[in-house]
Design a protein around this motif. Structure first.
Motif, mmCIF file in Angstrom:
data_model
loop_
_atom_site.group_PDB
_atom_site.id
_atom_site.type_symbol
_atom_site.label_atom_id
_atom_site.label_comp_id
_atom_site.label_asym_id
_atom_site.label_seq_id
_atom_site.Cartn_x
_atom_site.Cartn_y
_atom_site.Cartn_z
ATOM 1 N N GLN A 56 0.830 -1.204 0.000
ATOM 2 C CA GLN A 56 0.000 0.000 0.000
ATOM 3 C C GLN A 56 0.866 1.256 0.000
ATOM 4 O O GLN A 56 0.562 2.221 -0.696
ATOM 5 N N ASP A 64 -6.536 1.269 -6.375
ATOM 6 C CA ASP A 64 -6.570 1.790 -5.008
ATOM 7 C C ASP A 64 -5.984 0.748 -4.052
ATOM 8 O O ASP A 64 -5.781 -0.410 -4.418
ATOM 9 N N ASN A 65 -5.687 1.176 -2.839
ATOM 10 C CA ASN A 65 -5.011 0.301 -1.885
ATOM 11 C C ASN A 65 -5.821 -0.941 -1.546
ATOM 12 O O ASN A 65 -5.253 -2.013 -1.347
ATOM 13 N N ALA A 66 -7.134 -0.823 -1.489
ATOM 14 C CA ALA A 66 -7.967 -1.993 -1.194
ATOM 15 C C ALA A 66 -7.813 -3.041 -2.294
ATOM 16 O O ALA A 66 -7.740 -4.244 -2.013
ATOM 17 N N ALA A 67 -7.749 -2.606 -3.536
ATOM 18 C CA ALA A 67 -7.566 -3.536 -4.653
ATOM 19 C C ALA A 67 -6.196 -4.199 -4.575
ATOM 20 O O ALA A 67 -6.064 -5.401 -4.830
ATOM 21 N N VAL A 69 -4.431 -4.783 -1.872
ATOM 22 C CA VAL A 69 -4.469 -5.765 -0.783
ATOM 23 C C VAL A 69 -5.208 -7.024 -1.244
ATOM 24 O O VAL A 69 -4.740 -8.139 -1.011
ATOM 25 N N ARG A 70 -6.338 -6.872 -1.922
ATOM 26 C CA ARG A 70 -7.075 -8.050 -2.408
ATOM 27 C C ARG A 70 -6.220 -8.881 -3.358
ATOM 28 O O ARG A 70 -6.199 -10.119 -3.269
ATOM 29 N N GLU A 73 -3.608 -10.650 -1.306
ATOM 30 C CA GLU A 73 -4.238 -11.731 -0.530
ATOM 31 C C GLU A 73 -4.364 -12.993 -1.388
ATOM 32 O O GLU A 73 -4.055 -14.092 -0.940
#
Length: 79
Positions: A56, A64-67, A69-70, A73
């Protein structure tokens, strides 16, 4: 650039990603063998958290950072 040129560039990147995913998986397997020999737990939530935080921090976008991380993961889960 034409759509065909963009698709050629995407195909090249996809091939690079495939090679890198497999390279990463091989290294993860190596770590698994080392941990087994040392009688250490395979799963390390602290290490996983550090990876997500680092990715991130280094994320230039447009994801974006959420994408990010996903995506990581999934990479970690599959490794």
């Amino acid at each position: 650039m034409s759509i065909d040129e963009v698709r050629i560039a995407i195909n090249r990147i996809d091939n690079d990603l495939l090679r890198l995913f497999n390279e990463r998986a091989a290294l993860a397997l190596e770590i698994g063998h080392i941990k087994k020999n040392l009688d250490l737990p395979i799963y390390d939530p602290r290490r996983e958290k550090l990876i997500f935080e680092k990715m991130q921090q280094e994320n230039p976008g447009p994801l974006d950072n959420a994408a990010v991380v996903r995506l990581f993961e999934r990479v970690i889960d599959e490794s």
